[in-house]
Design an enzyme around this catalytic site. Structure first.
Site, short mmCIF file in Angstrom:
data_model
loop_
_atom_site.label_atom_id
_atom_site.label_comp_id
_atom_site.label_asym_id
_atom_site.label_seq_id
_atom_site.Cartn_x
_atom_site.Cartn_y
_atom_site.Cartn_z
N HIS A 1 0.84 -1.21 0.00
CA HIS A 1 0.00 0.00 0.00
C HIS A 1 0.87 1.26 0.00
O HIS A 1 0.79 2.07 0.93
CB HIS A 1 -0.88 -0.07 1.25
CG HIS A 1 -2.02 0.89 1.29
ND1 HIS A 1 -1.88 2.25 1.24
CD2 HIS A 1 -3.36 0.68 1.38
CE1 HIS A 1 -3.06 2.83 1.31
NE2 HIS A 1 -3.96 1.90 1.39
N GLU B 1 -0.70 1.09 -5.58
CA GLU B 1 -0.46 -0.12 -4.78
C GLU B 1 -0.45 -1.37 -5.66
O GLU B 1 -1.46 -1.67 -6.32
CB GLU B 1 -1.56 -0.22 -3.73
CG GLU B 1 -1.74 1.03 -2.89
CD GLU B 1 -3.08 1.08 -2.19
OE1 GLU B 1 -3.60 0.00 -1.81
OE2 GLU B 1 -3.63 2.19 -2.02
O1 TA6 Z 1 -6.00 1.32 -0.70
C1 TA6 Z 1 -7.04 2.26 -0.57
C2 TA6 Z 1 -7.79 2.00 0.73
O2 TA6 Z 1 -8.34 0.70 0.73
C3 TA6 Z 1 -8.86 3.07 0.91
O3 TA6 Z 1 -10.15 2.54 0.80
C4 TA6 Z 1 -8.56 3.64 2.31
O4 TA6 Z 1 -9.28 2.92 3.30
C5 TA6 Z 1 -7.05 3.40 2.40
O5 TA6 Z 1 -6.89 2.10 1.85
C6 TA6 Z 1 -6.42 3.61 3.75
O6 TA6 Z 1 -6.81 2.61 4.63
P1 TA6 Z 1 -6.28 2.71 6.16
O7 TA6 Z 1 -6.87 1.51 6.85
O8 TA6 Z 1 -4.77 2.67 6.13
O9 TA6 Z 1 -6.78 4.05 6.68
#
Ligand code: TA6
Length: 306
Positions: free
Chosen positions: A175, A278
């Site tokens: 991520h 990602e």
């Molecule tokens: O990768 C995008 C995502 O899935 C968004 O939906 C948002 O929730 C982001 O990840 C961040 O997630 P987090 O749990 O780190 O706040």
């Protein structure tokens, strides 16, 4: 013997790698070599920073990041595993007990190897420690290794080993938060023509007609794409090349102003200086691993000056 001393005795490499207790006592690996510098927290094997020697930082870390044991840090490269997003067994009652993006990014990892490479890069290998609580959420015998190579490029490999006697299925993502000059001056190529799930528009399935630009909240899971991506940054006058293998999904996310304002660890306006691209295996790109087999997802982040 304390943990920092133990880590330095076993894995420190002069001119490459050392360990210290960072924010709130969280154990940190500090890499400084001829090519780049990086900081990796042992909780989550979380790469917090990466900066090539002759360039600006590549990886973004929130100015309001919080370092709380057992909590994910905003920015860097959180490891989403063994599920991406919300856990979906179909039973909302139990699913709420499962943390978003899985167990790996908030769990403790151990260092199992460190190496200085002939090309001057530094390689560290981590292994996930699955404690009793995590094993309740993920009761499949497995090993998860994470190999980080810090050099002119940043190379990351996540390897899931099925050490049990039954197959299991994972979704996963690196991520990664990238530094960009300004959200108005960036676009992502490589996803043109791809189908994607638009999480901002009722999870509708759409097709990407052109290079991805961000002019509002974007939260898209591009599917069935093994393509490399390029983050074209016209303000910093650089491209970031994202070259991947073992990944059939790519997620692009920027929370934009309203969502970012609701996140205590984002910082006012900081959404304009970051973009998540990602490399993943999500939704129908979930990966089933047979007993005794393994799956590797690998990505290379390289800077290209415009
Ligand atoms: O990768 C995008 C995502 O899935 C968004 O939906 C948002 O929730 C982001 O990840 C961040 O997630 P987090 O749990 O780190 O706040």
């Amino acid at each position: 013997m304390d943990e920092v001393t133990n880590l330095n005795q076993r894995f420190a490499i002069h001119g490459h790698l050392s360990f210290e207790a960072g924010e709130d006592g969280l154990l940190m690996a500090n890499v400084q070599n001829m090519h780049a510098q990086a900081e990796i927290m042992l909780q989550g094997a979380h790469i917090l920073t990466y900066q090539p020697a002759d360039d600006a930082p590549l990886i973004w870390l929130s100015p309001k990041a919080k370092y709380i044991p057992g909590k994910a840090v905003r920015g860097g490269v959180p490891i989403c595993w063994p599920w991406f997003g919300n856990y979906e067994s179909g039973n909302p009652e139990t699913d709420k007990n499962f943390p978003a993006h899985g167990i790996a990014r908030t769990a403790m990892w151990e260092v199992i190897d460190s190496e200085k490479l002939p090309n001057g890069a530094t390689r560290i290998t981590f292994a996930l420690l699955i404690d009793e609580a995590a094993a309740k959420l993920w009761p499949h015998p497995c090993a998860l290794h994470y190999i980080v190579t810090v050099g002119r490029d940043l190379i990351i490999e996540l390897v899931t080993h099925n050490t049990g006697s039954s197959p299991f299925t994972i979704t996963e993502a690196l991520h990664t938060y990238f530094v960009i000059g300004d959200i108005d001056a960036v676009q992502v190529s490589g996803l043109e023509g791809c189908a994607y799930i638009d999480k901002v528009d009722g999870f509708k399935r759409k097709t990407e007609p052109e290079k991805v630009k961000v002019t509002s909240e974007v939260d898209r899971v591009y599917l069935n794409t093994a393509e490399d991506c390029v983050i074209e940054d016209h303000k910093l006058r650089r491209n970031i090349l994202v070259t991947k293998s073992g990944s059939d999904s790519t997620v692009v996310w920027n929370p934009w102003a309203e969502k970012a304002a609701q996140m205590a660890d984002m910082g006012e306006g900081s959404y304009r200086g970051m973009l998540c691209v990602e490399s993943a295996n999500a939704a129908e790109n979930a990966v089933t691993i047979a007993p005794g087999h393994h799956h590797s997802m690998r990505v290379v982040y390289a800077m290209q000056r415009g």
